[in-house]
Design a protein around this motif. Sequence first.
Motif, PDB file in Angstrom:
ATOM      1  N   THR A   1       0.854  -1.175   0.000  1.00  0.00           N
ATOM      2  CA  THR A   1       0.000   0.000   0.000  1.00  0.00           C
ATOM      3  C   THR A   1       0.898   1.235   0.000  1.00  0.00           C
ATOM      4  O   THR A   1       1.809   1.346   0.811  1.00  0.00           O
ATOM      5  N   SER A   2       0.619   2.155  -0.910  1.00  0.00           N
ATOM      6  CA  SER A   2       1.442   3.367  -1.007  1.00  0.00           C
ATOM      7  C   SER A   2       1.045   4.369   0.081  1.00  0.00           C
ATOM      8  O   SER A   2      -0.044   4.306   0.638  1.00  0.00           O
ATOM      9  N   GLN A   3       1.948   5.312   0.321  1.00  0.00           N
ATOM     10  CA  GLN A   3       1.665   6.377   1.291  1.00  0.00           C
ATOM     11  C   GLN A   3       0.445   7.174   0.845  1.00  0.00           C
ATOM     12  O   GLN A   3      -0.360   7.604   1.654  1.00  0.00           O
ATOM     13  N   ARG A   4       0.315   7.375  -0.463  1.00  0.00           N
ATOM     14  CA  ARG A   4      -0.812   8.130  -0.994  1.00  0.00           C
ATOM     15  C   ARG A   4      -2.125   7.410  -0.704  1.00  0.00           C
ATOM     16  O   ARG A   4      -3.115   8.031  -0.301  1.00  0.00           O
ATOM     17  N   GLN A   5      -2.159   6.089  -0.902  1.00  0.00           N
ATOM     18  CA  GLN A   5      -3.361   5.310  -0.593  1.00  0.00           C
ATOM     19  C   GLN A   5      -3.715   5.429   0.883  1.00  0.00           C
ATOM     20  O   GLN A   5      -4.888   5.591   1.231  1.00  0.00           O
ATOM     21  N   LEU A   6      -2.718   5.338   1.737  1.00  0.00           N
ATOM     22  CA  LEU A   6      -2.955   5.436   3.183  1.00  0.00           C
ATOM     23  C   LEU A   6      -3.481   6.820   3.556  1.00  0.00           C
ATOM     24  O   LEU A   6      -4.427   6.942   4.339  1.00  0.00           O
ATOM     25  N   ARG A   7      -2.881   7.860   2.981  1.00  0.00           N
ATOM     26  CA  ARG A   7      -3.276   9.229   3.285  1.00  0.00           C
ATOM     27  C   ARG A   7      -4.706   9.507   2.827  1.00  0.00           C
ATOM     28  O   ARG A   7      -5.526  10.045   3.579  1.00  0.00           O
ATOM     29  N   VAL A   8      -5.032   9.102   1.604  1.00  0.00           N
ATOM     30  CA  VAL A   8      -6.375   9.324   1.078  1.00  0.00           C
ATOM     31  C   VAL A   8      -7.389   8.475   1.849  1.00  0.00           C
ATOM     32  O   VAL A   8      -8.480   8.938   2.175  1.00  0.00           O
ATOM     33  N   GLY A   9      -7.017   7.249   2.184  1.00  0.00           N
ATOM     34  CA  GLY A   9      -7.895   6.387   2.976  1.00  0.00           C
ATOM     35  C   GLY A   9      -8.242   7.004   4.318  1.00  0.00           C
ATOM     36  O   GLY A   9      -9.391   6.975   4.762  1.00  0.00           O
ATOM     37  N   GLU A  10      -7.248   7.602   4.956  1.00  0.00           N
ATOM     38  CA  GLU A  10      -7.478   8.249   6.255  1.00  0.00           C
ATOM     39  C   GLU A  10      -8.339   9.502   6.091  1.00  0.00           C
ATOM     40  O   GLU A  10      -9.217   9.776   6.916  1.00  0.00           O
ATOM     41  N   LEU A  11      -8.122  10.238   5.022  1.00  0.00           N
ATOM     42  CA  LEU A  11      -8.938  11.415   4.718  1.00  0.00           C
ATOM     43  C   LEU A  11     -10.401  11.017   4.516  1.00  0.00           C
ATOM     44  O   LEU A  11     -11.316  11.623   5.083  1.00  0.00           O
ATOM     45  N   VAL A  12     -10.620   9.955   3.753  1.00  0.00           N
ATOM     46  CA  VAL A  12     -11.972   9.447   3.502  1.00  0.00           C
ATOM     47  C   VAL A  12     -12.598   8.939   4.801  1.00  0.00           C
ATOM     48  O   VAL A  12     -13.765   9.195   5.088  1.00  0.00           O
ATOM     49  N   ARG A  13     -11.809   8.246   5.607  1.00  0.00           N
ATOM     50  CA  ARG A  13     -12.312   7.707   6.883  1.00  0.00           C
ATOM     51  C   ARG A  13     -12.830   8.828   7.782  1.00  0.00           C
ATOM     52  O   ARG A  13     -13.924   8.738   8.346  1.00  0.00           O
ATOM     53  N   HIS A  14     -12.062   9.896   7.897  1.00  0.00           N
ATOM     54  CA  HIS A  14     -12.479  11.026   8.741  1.00  0.00           C
ATOM     55  C   HIS A  14     -13.756  11.678   8.204  1.00  0.00           C
ATOM     56  O   HIS A  14     -14.673  11.991   8.967  1.00  0.00           O
ATOM     57  N   ALA A  15     -13.804  11.884   6.888  1.00  0.00           N
ATOM     58  CA  ALA A  15     -14.975  12.523   6.279  1.00  0.00           C
ATOM     59  C   ALA A  15     -16.218  11.646   6.438  1.00  0.00           C
ATOM     60  O   ALA A  15     -17.305  12.149   6.759  1.00  0.00           O
ATOM     61  N   LEU A  16     -16.073  10.348   6.229  1.00  0.00           N
ATOM     62  CA  LEU A  16     -17.211   9.433   6.399  1.00  0.00           C
ATOM     63  C   LEU A  16     -17.664   9.371   7.851  1.00  0.00           C
ATOM     64  O   LEU A  16     -18.867   9.359   8.123  1.00  0.00           O
ATOM     65  N   SER A  17     -16.723   9.317   8.769  1.00  0.00           N
ATOM     66  CA  SER A  17     -17.075   9.275  10.196  1.00  0.00           C
ATOM     67  C   SER A  17     -17.875  10.508  10.588  1.00  0.00           C
ATOM     68  O   SER A  17     -18.893  10.405  11.285  1.00  0.00           O
ATOM     69  N   ALA A  18     -17.428  11.666  10.121  1.00  0.00           N
ATOM     70  CA  ALA A  18     -18.136  12.915  10.437  1.00  0.00           C
ATOM     71  C   ALA A  18     -19.535  12.893   9.822  1.00  0.00           C
ATOM     72  O   ALA A  18     -20.518  13.261  10.477  1.00  0.00           O
ATOM     73  N   PHE A  19     -19.646  12.452   8.586  1.00  0.00           N
ATOM     74  CA  PHE A  19     -20.947  12.409   7.916  1.00  0.00           C
ATOM     75  C   PHE A  19     -21.891  11.427   8.617  1.00  0.00           C
ATOM     76  O   PHE A  19     -23.052  11.760   8.896  1.00  0.00           O
TER      77      PHE A  19
ATOM     78  N   ALA B   1     -28.488   4.053  14.493  1.00  0.00           N
ATOM     79  CA  ALA B   1     -27.270   3.232  14.431  1.00  0.00           C
ATOM     80  C   ALA B   1     -26.048   4.136  14.573  1.00  0.00           C
ATOM     81  O   ALA B   1     -25.861   5.069  13.797  1.00  0.00           O
ATOM     82  N   PHE B   2     -25.261   3.881  15.594  1.00  0.00           N
ATOM     83  CA  PHE B   2     -23.995   4.593  15.772  1.00  0.00           C
ATOM     84  C   PHE B   2     -22.931   3.736  15.105  1.00  0.00           C
ATOM     85  O   PHE B   2     -22.671   2.619  15.527  1.00  0.00           O
ATOM     86  N   ILE B   3     -22.321   4.288  14.062  1.00  0.00           N
ATOM     87  CA  ILE B   3     -21.421   3.500  13.221  1.00  0.00           C
ATOM     88  C   ILE B   3     -20.000   4.030  13.337  1.00  0.00           C
ATOM     89  O   ILE B   3     -19.757   5.221  13.164  1.00  0.00           O
ATOM     90  N   THR B   4     -19.057   3.134  13.625  1.00  0.00           N
ATOM     91  CA  THR B   4     -17.650   3.511  13.635  1.00  0.00           C
ATOM     92  C   THR B   4     -17.018   3.064  12.323  1.00  0.00           C
ATOM     93  O   THR B   4     -17.419   2.060  11.735  1.00  0.00           O
ATOM     94  N   VAL B   5     -16.026   3.814  11.887  1.00  0.00           N
ATOM     95  CA  VAL B   5     -15.293   3.508  10.659  1.00  0.00           C
ATOM     96  C   VAL B   5     -13.819   3.338  11.047  1.00  0.00           C
ATOM     97  O   VAL B   5     -13.048   4.287  11.021  1.00  0.00           O
ATOM     98  N   PRO B   6     -13.423   2.125  11.431  1.00  0.00           N
ATOM     99  CA  PRO B   6     -12.048   1.915  11.862  1.00  0.00           C
ATOM    100  C   PRO B   6     -11.014   1.984  10.736  1.00  0.00           C
ATOM    101  O   PRO B   6      -9.863   2.322  10.975  1.00  0.00           O
ATOM    102  N   GLU B   7     -11.438   1.659   9.493  1.00  0.00           N
ATOM    103  CA  GLU B   7     -10.440   1.613   8.418  1.00  0.00           C
ATOM    104  C   GLU B   7     -11.096   1.838   7.063  1.00  0.00           C
ATOM    105  O   GLU B   7     -12.214   1.399   6.815  1.00  0.00           O
ATOM    106  N   VAL B   8     -10.361   2.509   6.179  1.00  0.00           N
ATOM    107  CA  VAL B   8     -10.740   2.657   4.773  1.00  0.00           C
ATOM    108  C   VAL B   8      -9.511   2.292   3.960  1.00  0.00           C
ATOM    109  O   VAL B   8      -8.433   2.854   4.160  1.00  0.00           O
TER     110      VAL B   8
END
Length: 136
Positions: free
Chosen positions: A7-25, A39-46
């Motif tokens: 997994t590239s650094q870019r994939q990890l960075r974008v995945g974390e960005l998406v995870r935060h945005a989805l969690s907030a939404f 339903a209270f939903i946690t998003v541990p990983e993207v």
Amino acid sequence: MSGEKLTSQRQLRVGELVRHALSAFLSRDEILDPDLDGAFITVPEVRMTRDLKIAKVYIMPLGGQKVDVVVDALNRNQKFIRGQVVPTLKLKFAPEFRFFEDETFGEAGRIDQLLRSDHVAQDLRPDEDENDPEDQ
């Protein structure tokens, strides 16, 4: 090196960005679907694909209740979710979201249960023979 793709650094960075945005939404409870009511939903990983066009979103409802129902509801509403979340990301491409059950919670519980079992506990107890002065 094995055939495993790293997994590239870019994939990890974008995945974390998406995870935060989805969690907030998801915390705002804006999806009008009876299967997601309360339903209270946690998003541990993207996990992002190499081309960043698909986001594999691993979720777990609080308490692990109705996991299959929640995953199905999120996948059913993924176009709406995508339309609400992607504009906040400022990415070149709008990734498609695919929701899956996060099985790491269950795996951690299974490992904990194994460690507490009598069979493993007997191996973790100090051996009485180890402290016998006659053996030294």
